[in-house]
Scaffold this active site. Sequence first.
Site, short mmCIF file in Angstrom:
data_model
loop_
_atom_site.label_atom_id
_atom_site.label_comp_id
_atom_site.label_asym_id
_atom_site.label_seq_id
_atom_site.Cartn_x
_atom_site.Cartn_y
_atom_site.Cartn_z
N LYS A 52 0.84 -1.20 0.00
CA LYS A 52 0.00 0.00 0.00
C LYS A 52 0.88 1.26 0.00
O LYS A 52 0.60 2.22 -0.72
CB LYS A 52 -0.95 -0.02 1.22
N GLN A 96 -4.87 -1.86 9.37
CA GLN A 96 -4.62 -3.16 8.76
C GLN A 96 -5.19 -4.27 9.65
O GLN A 96 -4.90 -4.35 10.83
CB GLN A 96 -3.10 -3.36 8.55
N ASP A 119 -11.30 1.96 3.39
CA ASP A 119 -11.49 0.51 3.20
C ASP A 119 -12.97 0.19 2.98
O ASP A 119 -13.30 -0.92 2.53
CB ASP A 119 -11.00 -0.25 4.44
#
Length: 280
Positions: A52, A96, A119
């Site tokens: 990322k 994460q 997300d």
Amino acid sequence: MATLIDGKRISQEIKDELKAKVEALKEQGKEICLAVIQVGNDPASTVYVGNKKKACAYIGIKSLAYELPEETKEDELLELIKKLNDDDSVHGILVQLPLPKHMDEDKVIDTISPAKDVDGFHVQSVGALSIGRPGFVSCTPAGIIQLLKRSNIEIEGKECVVIGRSNIVGKPMSMLLLRENGTVTVCHSRTKNLKEVTKRADILVAAIGKPKFIDASYVKEGATVIDVGIHRQENGKLCGDVDFESVEPIAGAITPVPGGVGPMTIAMLMNNCVEAGERA
Ligand code: NAP
């Protein structure tokens, strides 16, 4: 022989479009910024976070890395998220997953401001998707819609069958296909006569988590087959939930593994960051 849906090429195309957009925003004095939080040092998470950061660097998005020790208290993580929520120079916040066992993932995700939930996992983002309001969408299914659109595969009026009903893939996938006017059926482990259902599909999305589960006997001739699964085989090679060798000769179009759905997830994450920056 099926047309190969090239996720590597399409994701690169999206990243290049975003790069140009980010440059233009910079000229207007706006720098897009993503905060990435990792708790503990799970090796797979470290790889994902690294990828990322690399994508951010390519596109020109500033990335802030917060690497917290495994024993971080939940309250400390929540405080950090709240601080980033209040920071106008940060446009996206990504935590994460998975988090260490002593943390409540739902509580952590729901602390992220929906305006920065790149997300698309926040309960408000999921709700917005299901009632057709604007909001961020989970990156993997959003990437699949891009794969279909950019490969000129029509969704409207088509029989779409999604196998899997997880919160990050199956459910948002089915909502997105519905939004595109597909006729959508969702299958799961309790579905009876799975083959009968999947053989109706013009577009079949496999998000089962079982290597090579879908062979040609599940697929209608000429169907578009999207393989979300990723598995490392004993020989070290990757495979998906679809038995590519068996399905490819009868499908109309198919995504390979690797190089199909996988690269789209990060491209759509970057897209969500840029959108968050534009909306701010
Ligand atoms: P998951 O949470 O394990 O969900 C799997 C789904 O498949 C469940 O809904 C389950 O049904 C269903 N299922 C399991 N066995 C079945 C069977 N025999 N027949 C019909 N349905 C069955 O998995 P996920 O997170 O959605 O991920 C799916 C796959 O995609 C995994 O291989 C994962 O690694 C991969 N993935 C890839 C990306 C990417 O970027 N390419 C992103 C995310 C995930 P129940 O609900 O009834 O248990």
